[in-house]
Design a protein around this motif. Sequence first.
Motif, PDB file in Angstrom:
ATOM      1  N   VAL A 411       0.853  -1.185   0.000  1.00 27.33           N
ATOM      2  CA  VAL A 411       0.000   0.000   0.000  1.00 27.33           C
ATOM      3  C   VAL A 411       0.889   1.234   0.000  1.00 27.33           C
ATOM      4  N   GLN A 412       0.344   2.309  -0.506  1.00 28.29           N
ATOM      5  CA  GLN A 412       0.984   3.624  -0.408  1.00 28.29           C
ATOM      6  C   GLN A 412      -0.040   4.613   0.110  1.00 28.29           C
ATOM      7  N   VAL A 413       0.352   5.363   1.132  1.00 29.89           N
ATOM      8  CA  VAL A 413      -0.494   6.402   1.719  1.00 29.89           C
ATOM      9  C   VAL A 413       0.215   7.734   1.542  1.00 29.89           C
ATOM     10  N   ASP A 414      -0.376   8.625   0.772  1.00 25.97           N
ATOM     11  CA  ASP A 414       0.206   9.939   0.518  1.00 25.97           C
ATOM     12  C   ASP A 414      -0.596  10.996   1.259  1.00 25.97           C
ATOM     13  N   TYR A 415       0.083  11.684   2.167  1.00 29.04           N
ATOM     14  CA  TYR A 415      -0.569  12.721   2.968  1.00 29.04           C
ATOM     15  C   TYR A 415      -0.550  14.056   2.235  1.00 29.04           C
ATOM     16  N   PHE A 416      -1.567  14.863   2.524  1.00 23.43           N
ATOM     17  CA  PHE A 416      -1.669  16.200   1.948  1.00 23.43           C
ATOM     18  C   PHE A 416      -1.687  17.212   3.090  1.00 23.43           C
ATOM     19  N   ASP A 417      -1.074  18.373   2.858  1.00 25.88           N
ATOM     20  CA  ASP A 417      -1.015  19.419   3.884  1.00 25.88           C
ATOM     21  C   ASP A 417      -2.164  20.397   3.689  1.00 25.88           C
ATOM     22  N   TYR A 418      -3.239  20.175   4.452  1.00 22.61           N
ATOM     23  CA  TYR A 418      -4.447  20.994   4.324  1.00 22.61           C
ATOM     24  C   TYR A 418      -4.511  22.002   5.467  1.00 22.61           C
ATOM     25  N   LYS A 419      -4.322  23.264   5.126  1.00 23.13           N
ATOM     26  CA  LYS A 419      -4.487  24.383   6.059  1.00 23.13           C
ATOM     27  C   LYS A 419      -3.750  24.140   7.368  1.00 23.13           C
ATOM     28  N   LEU A 420      -2.465  23.824   7.250  1.00 19.76           N
ATOM     29  CA  LEU A 420      -1.638  23.607   8.430  1.00 19.76           C
ATOM     30  C   LEU A 420      -0.794  24.850   8.711  1.00 19.76           C
ATOM     31  N   ALA A 421      -0.216  24.883   9.905  1.00 25.47           N
ATOM     32  CA  ALA A 421       0.662  25.986  10.294  1.00 25.47           C
ATOM     33  C   ALA A 421       1.939  25.405  10.884  1.00 25.47           C
ATOM     34  N   ILE A 422       2.536  24.479  10.132  1.00 25.29           N
ATOM     35  CA  ILE A 422       3.791  23.842  10.542  1.00 25.29           C
ATOM     36  C   ILE A 422       4.901  24.400   9.663  1.00 25.29           C
ATOM     37  N   PHE A 423       5.862  25.038  10.254  1.00 26.99           N
ATOM     38  CA  PHE A 423       6.946  25.640   9.470  1.00 26.99           C
ATOM     39  C   PHE A 423       8.313  25.088   9.878  1.00 26.99           C
ATOM     40  N   ASP A 424       8.308  23.978  10.608  1.00 27.92           N
ATOM     41  CA  ASP A 424       9.563  23.339  10.987  1.00 27.92           C
ATOM     42  C   ASP A 424       9.275  21.869  11.235  1.00 27.92           C
ATOM     43  N   SER A 425      10.080  20.998  10.641  1.00 28.60           N
ATOM     44  CA  SER A 425       9.881  19.559  10.828  1.00 28.60           C
ATOM     45  C   SER A 425      10.621  19.113  12.085  1.00 28.60           C
ATOM     46  N   ASP A 426      10.023  19.371  13.250  1.00 27.82           N
ATOM     47  CA  ASP A 426      10.652  18.988  14.510  1.00 27.82           C
ATOM     48  C   ASP A 426      10.219  17.581  14.907  1.00 27.82           C
ATOM     49  N   SER A 427      10.507  17.197  16.138  1.00 28.19           N
ATOM     50  CA  SER A 427      10.249  15.822  16.591  1.00 28.19           C
ATOM     51  C   SER A 427       8.776  15.484  16.695  1.00 28.19           C
ATOM     52  N   THR A 428       7.902  16.503  16.686  1.00 35.75           N
ATOM     53  CA  THR A 428       6.467  16.222  16.761  1.00 35.75           C
ATOM     54  C   THR A 428       5.872  15.886  15.395  1.00 35.75           C
TER      55      THR A 428
END
Length: 590
Positions: A411-428
């Motif tokens: 399987v492949q699951v591709d996520y989409f960024d819908y109206k997010l406010a993430i500007f840094d790929s931290d540990s969360t």
Amino acid sequence: MNRLCLLISLLLVGLTQSWAQTTYCNPMDISYRYNFEQLNERISYRSGADPVIINHKGEYYLFVTIQGGWWHSKDLANWQYIVPDKWPMEDMCAPAALSVRDTLYLFQSTFEQRPIFISTQPEQGKLTFYNRWLPRLPKDIGPWDPALFHDDDTDKWYMYWGSSNVYPIFGAELDKSRNLTYAGNNPAQAYKAMFWLDPYQHGWERFGPNHSDPIKPFVEGAWMTKHNGKYYLQYGAPGTEYNVYGNGTYVGKDPLGPFEYAPYNPIAYKPGGFATGTGHGNTFQDNFGNYWNTGTTWIGVNWGMERRIMMHPAGFDKDDQLFATTRFGDWPHRLPTKKWTDREDLFTGWMLLNYKKPVVASSTLTPTAPDSIRAGFVTDENPRAFWVAAQNRPGETLTTDLGALCDVKAVQVDYFDYKLAIFDSDSTVYTQFKILTSPDNKTWTVAADLTREPKRDRACAYVELAKPQRARYVRYEHVYTAGQHLSINAFRVFGNSTGKAPAVPTMTAKRQKDQRNTNLTWTKVPGAMGYNIRWGIAPDKLYQTYQFWHDQPSQFELRALNIGVPYYFAVESFNETGVSALSPVVSATN
């Protein structure tokens, strides 16, 4: 008692270790970083573009535009993100990378003075200066989208660059005795033009979707490969935001030319399917001597430069023609374990089982436009359409009905960024989910569980099942993603159904007065899910592929040909079981 403890320990180890996958699937499954280019506009999205994969001392390093670091892999499937111990400058856009002996060289796109960096321990993020400042070139010349090249036979060094619809691809020799600054006494005269785009002769260099826009196209992403004494200077065109973004090459006998246009261009081209476009990348060899070509595929919903990374098998044929095979290029392929001899050897034959099949979601966000977000979009093979759950919480599900019992293998699951406010790929920022299968929509088996793996962000998560599951229903069960919304633009199920592959279709090809264009027509056959139009400059060189679905029209104007070059075409059909034989090859008649 000791034996019992040992048995329990072995079982726990087995539960916590992830399955060693033998396949991969495009777009590449890496931890794409959240992009900060649009911070002031408050637009948040994962992205990755302009890839360079380097084989350095038998291991692989992936460099991508504005990612704050790079990735390291030993098998081309599992990529560990590396943060450099000391990032000396601003983040790198379209970086150049090169491995020579025990040293990895790294250089960023720039119009200013910037240094070349080196590392002898890139797996540990060690990075230091090689030179301090490469001299400034005249205004607007660059070097933007650079590539470094070392000619092993002569021990000479070169740089190539260019990203413009005004300027050409440039090249220059570098002086190793002066720490790889430009050769000669005057940097402003050390470079020269290698070539310009010529869309009036080369149909695939025309801008726009399916080469339909009259805007002047862009040339970018230089790369050099030497093979059999010939120099292949590669480039991307006509623009990253379209399905026809591809790679081409010029060929010469000297690193600085003169170069001749390869009549078989483009060398990497993927205008159809789920992940379209594969331009601006590089060509490299794995540990078995196989060639690969990388590139960039486009999403472009949150921002025009929202993209992902592709990797396709490539090579040189008996006539030294450079090619990349993109047939079923975003379906599962085998990871290399030896030198392959046929360009199709790595395709698994696992078919897409749920194209436009029914999908039931546990919930759906109620949008302003009622039909703009729904579960059915996750099976339509369009990365720009998506589903958003009512809440981002564990237990949300997507359940797809395959219509019949099938052997489910990945399987492949591709996520989409819908109206997010993430500007840094931290540990969360990480993704976790489970995949469940069922023969009857009642009894469920956990086929994959990402909570047993180390936490990492997998925007294009590809999971090969430890063993095939006989199932009609396949379920995504959500565990975690960062941000306010859970959004998915593709839930793709691969394997094989019972039955037969569809019949062999037929086709015709009529070349227009404008030889850059050919009108294609093919017959639809019962039971087909889709068709691959395959073409090339000889009956045994059908290296190009354009994928169409059965529910699309069976005629198409192909606008990607080179004037004065003969072309040959064939078509194959496919369904959930397999692929038909190839139709008789036809030439494009006038």
